[in-house]
Design a protein around this motif. Structure first.
Motif, PDB file in Angstrom:
ATOM      1  N   ASN A  98       0.745  -1.324   0.073  1.00 22.18           N
ATOM      2  CA  ASN A  98       0.035  -0.180   0.144  1.00 22.18           C
ATOM      3  C   ASN A  98       0.930   1.248   0.217  1.00 22.18           C
ATOM      4  N   ASN A  99       2.072   1.114   0.238  1.00 28.09           N
ATOM      5  CA  ASN A  99       3.036   2.393   0.178  1.00 28.09           C
ATOM      6  C   ASN A  99       3.969   2.344  -1.286  1.00 28.09           C
ATOM      7  N   VAL A 100       3.327   1.935  -2.113  1.00 26.72           N
ATOM      8  CA  VAL A 100       3.892   1.887  -3.629  1.00 26.72           C
ATOM      9  C   VAL A 100       3.112   2.262  -4.494  1.00 26.72           C
ATOM     10  N   ASN A 101       3.558   3.429  -5.451  1.00 26.64           N
ATOM     11  CA  ASN A 101       2.763   4.141  -6.384  1.00 26.64           C
ATOM     12  C   ASN A 101       3.245   3.862  -7.865  1.00 26.64           C
ATOM     13  N   SER A 102       2.660   2.840  -8.465  1.00 28.86           N
ATOM     14  CA  SER A 102       3.159   2.428  -9.829  1.00 28.86           C
ATOM     15  C   SER A 102       2.030   2.339 -11.098  1.00 28.86           C
ATOM     16  N   ILE A 103       2.500   2.560 -12.195  1.00 32.53           N
ATOM     17  CA  ILE A 103       1.555   2.484 -13.165  1.00 32.53           C
ATOM     18  C   ILE A 103       1.958   1.309 -13.621  1.00 32.53           C
ATOM     19  N   LEU A 104       3.162   0.567 -13.770  1.00 35.05           N
ATOM     20  CA  LEU A 104       3.338  -0.737 -14.506  1.00 35.05           C
ATOM     21  C   LEU A 104       2.985  -1.557 -13.475  1.00 35.05           C
ATOM     22  N   GLU A 105       2.555  -2.915 -13.902  1.00 35.32           N
ATOM     23  CA  GLU A 105       2.160  -3.986 -13.159  1.00 35.32           C
ATOM     24  C   GLU A 105       3.225  -5.292 -13.459  1.00 35.32           C
ATOM     25  N   PRO A 106       4.410  -5.366 -12.476  1.00 39.62           N
ATOM     26  CA  PRO A 106       4.914  -6.340 -12.690  1.00 39.62           C
ATOM     27  C   PRO A 106       4.472  -7.534 -12.209  1.00 39.62           C
ATOM     28  N   ASP A 107       4.990  -8.678 -12.581  1.00 41.55           N
ATOM     29  CA  ASP A 107       4.336 -10.217 -12.311  1.00 41.55           C
ATOM     30  C   ASP A 107       4.557 -10.629 -10.788  1.00 41.55           C
ATOM     31  N   VAL A 108       5.438  -9.910 -10.119  1.00 43.08           N
ATOM     32  CA  VAL A 108       5.869 -10.288  -8.641  1.00 43.08           C
ATOM     33  C   VAL A 108       5.764  -8.767  -7.988  1.00 43.08           C
ATOM     34  N   TRP A 109       5.360  -8.620  -6.976  1.00 42.63           N
ATOM     35  CA  TRP A 109       5.400  -7.412  -5.960  1.00 42.63           C
ATOM     36  C   TRP A 109       6.235  -7.790  -4.828  1.00 42.63           C
ATOM     37  N   PHE A 110       7.223  -6.767  -4.494  1.00 42.36           N
ATOM     38  CA  PHE A 110       7.893  -6.973  -3.440  1.00 42.36           C
ATOM     39  C   PHE A 110       7.582  -6.069  -2.260  1.00 42.36           C
ATOM     40  N   TYR A 111       7.757  -6.081  -1.039  1.00 46.66           N
ATOM     41  CA  TYR A 111       7.805  -4.967   0.130  1.00 46.66           C
ATOM     42  C   TYR A 111       9.020  -4.161  -0.206  1.00 46.66           C
TER      43      TYR A 111
END
Ligand code: AMP
Length: 572
Positions: free
Chosen positions: A490-503
């Motif tokens: 919830n503290n990440v602002n992104s337009i791109l949608e990667p396959d995997v998210w990381f903290y």
């Protein structure tokens, strides 16, 4: 709090919670960050997911494989324990109340339990908590114990929430400053709860409690530096080593890293030499440790020091191979008094009069000058002596030590600034894109980000797929596995949608050609061109994992913006 991606909403919920917490405030402040003590105490709860699985097996009739399957599905041991407690445990036990205090005390006991029989004891304490709690309580208790709370509650969010919860009437910057001098959020929350606002305003360092280090701004020419610093400055060698803050309270010596982590055990030689070199009652010193050859005075690369970090075995043997010298450049505290508000020239004088230089401690080499030519010569000398460049320091009356702040009192000037893109950036891994072809089975590229302090949010700045050795490349999924997030944090602002998210946790050093405007990255979005952010062009990994930096100590949005502006000035 976990469900919201809006910072304001999160802060609001937290402040409401804290305003009702009474004596539980300090404990809650730690627990929402998944801790039971400030980071510098280095307390680990020490229960792995495997051990939790074992506990869940023992309180149900399930077998380990079933738990493993649930874990593979959700990727979160907290969720697994929630489901297990909800669906598989028919408790005959009369449930007792799970109070904050009870959870906190049990967690403390788990952390303090060591030696023979400790695993059994930890398991018993864990089982007692989850069997008495609700399924949701089990979920968060499990996350805290496995070190994966990850609610996205940063220090800045807590400070804002505390200001609202306790209707702090002063400037919130005072609280931030107090925290920078004494980075223990429980302690700060306690002062607010008890109404000890004087102590907030007059916060000062205390030996054996790390102070957040002062940081430097950057400029790309000596002329600009002199102009910024009022025509005169002290130029010091910029050593390429490890930031080292040394504390002495009259009895004990402790050493802390740039990230306020205690590293005393990595430097037994420095601790020994300290008591022979310094004869004050108490002090806090700031400097940079560099490996060197005492015979020739030659400085060695930083990587040789990093080998010491976390090295538990054969340390004494290693010490003879890589002697260390600490180049001291500041003093923050002496014989019972804070020196933070004393101007730099006086602090430096006190520091120099405190010791006689030897193989372990030397004052940072420096000149005080108003002459750009002379400073440039000094800069060249620093490079040929194995340093990265210079840190120019203000000699003005307001040149006090700003704990935790990056300010114009210190300005770094490095050799790299004269080549391609000014400086390397320390970017945090936010996501990854699956690899194809030769990179099948690992990641094709990582989504890298910077931190926006003002908004307390991470923003994307480039996709990074170059500079990895095959070895690192194919190990990336393993290296990053522990930081995977089931969805966008919830503290990440992104337009791109990667396959995997990381903290946002792992920081990599990255070089690039230039900063450009990009519609797909969110760094400094709409600050330069409406509807576009900034991005790093042709990024490549330098091979350096910045293990000394936590996620939010990566390069900031403001830094990227100022790099972009510097570039423009030079007509790039
Ligand atoms: P950077 O890591 O590039 O942001 O540069 C700042 C770092 O340079 C500090 O955190 C110190 O670890 C290091 N450093 C080396 N020499 C000095 C010095 N003379 N004064 C201040 N910082 C220094």
């Amino acid at each position: 709090m976990e469900a919201t991606s809006k910072r304001l909403e999160l802060t609001d919920m937290l402040s409401k919670l804290l305003s009702k917490a009474g004596e539980d405030t300090e404990m809650l402040v730690y627990l929402v960050q998944g801790k039971i003590a400030p980071d510098y105490e280095g307390i680990e709860l020490g229960m792995s997911e495997k051990l939790i699985a074992k506990a869940l097996v023992s309180i149900t009739s399930m077998d380990e494989k079933e738990i493993a399957r649930m874990m593979a599905r959700s990727g979160d041991m907290g969720t697994v324990s929630q489901e297990v407690i909800a669906e598989r445990v028919q408790s005959t036990l009369e449930k007792q109340d799970i109070t904050v205090k009870r959870v906190f005390n049990a967690l403390t006991e788990i952390a303090q339990t060591s030696g023979e029989g400790s695993v059994t004891k930890k398991l018993a304490l864990y089982k007692d908590l989850v069997l008495n709690g609700t399924p949701v309580e089990a979920k968060y208790i499990t996350r805290i114990i496995t070190g994966k709370m990850r609610l996205g509650v940063s220090d800045a969010t807590i400070i804002t929430a505390l200001v609202a919860a306790f209707s702090y009437e002063g400037d919130p910057a005072e609280i931030e400053n107090a925290y920078n001098c004494h980075p223990d959020m429980g302690y700060i929350a306690g002062l607010l709860r008890k109404g000890l606002t004087d102590k907030i305003r007059e916060a000062s360092p205390q030996p054996l409690v790390p102070v957040k280090v002062m940081l430097a701004e950057r400029l790309t020419s000596v002329d600009e530096i002199l102009e910024k610093l009022g025509g005169t400055c002290a130029a010091e060698y910029k050593y390429d080593g490890l930031r080292t803050q040394i504390h002495f309270d009259g009895k004990t010596v402790k050493i802390f890293s740039r990230g306020t982590e205690e590293t005393t055990s990595n430097f037994p030689d420095i601790v020994r030499a300290f008591t022979e070199t310094f004869h004050c009652k108490s002090c806090i010193l700031d400097g940079e440790s560099v490996p060197y050859n005492p015979e020739t005075g030659e400085l060695y690369p930083f990587q040789m020091v990093s080998q010491r970090r976390g090295r538990k075995y054969d340390l004494e043997g290693k010490l003879h191979e890589i002697p260390i010298v600490v180049f001291l450049f500041d003093i923050l505290y002496l014989d019972g008094s804070s020196l933070l508000a004393v101007p730099y020239p006086e602090r430096r004088k006190k520091l120099e009069s405190l010791f006689t230089e030897n193989d372990h401690f030397k004052p940072a080499t420096r000149i005080v000058s108003s002459n750009a030519h002379e400073i440039m010569e000094f800069f060249e000398r620093s490079i040929s002596d194995g340093c990265e460049g210079i840190v120019a320091k203000s000699v003005g009356a307001d040149s006090y030590y700003r704990a935790g702040a990056r300010g114009w009192q210190w300005i770094k000037f490095k050799r790299d600034y004269q080549k391609e893109l000014s400086d390397s950036l320390d970017l945090v891994v936010l996501g990854a894109f699956s690899g194809h072809g030769r990179r099948k089975g690992t990641y094709g590229a990582l989504l890298m980000g910077v931190y926006d302090h003002r908004r307390d949010i991470f923003e994307t700045v480039c996709k990074l797929g170059t500079g990895f050795t095959d070895d690192v490349l194919f190990n990336l999924p393993k290296i990053l596995a522990d930081y995977r997030s089931p969805n966008k944090p919830n503290n990440v602002n992104s337009i791109l949608e990667p396959d995997v998210w990381f903290y946002p946790s792992i920081v990599l050093e990255v070089r690039g050609a230039e900063i450009t405007v990009s519609p797909v990255h969110t760094c400094a979005f709409s600050s330069v061109v409406s509807g576009s952010g900034l991005s790093l062009r042709f990024p490549r990994f330098t091979g350096n994992f910045r293990k000394d930096k936590k996620g939010d100590q990566c390069t900031t949005t403001e830094e990227v913006l100022s790099m972009f502006n510097n570039q423009k000035k030079k007509g790039a």
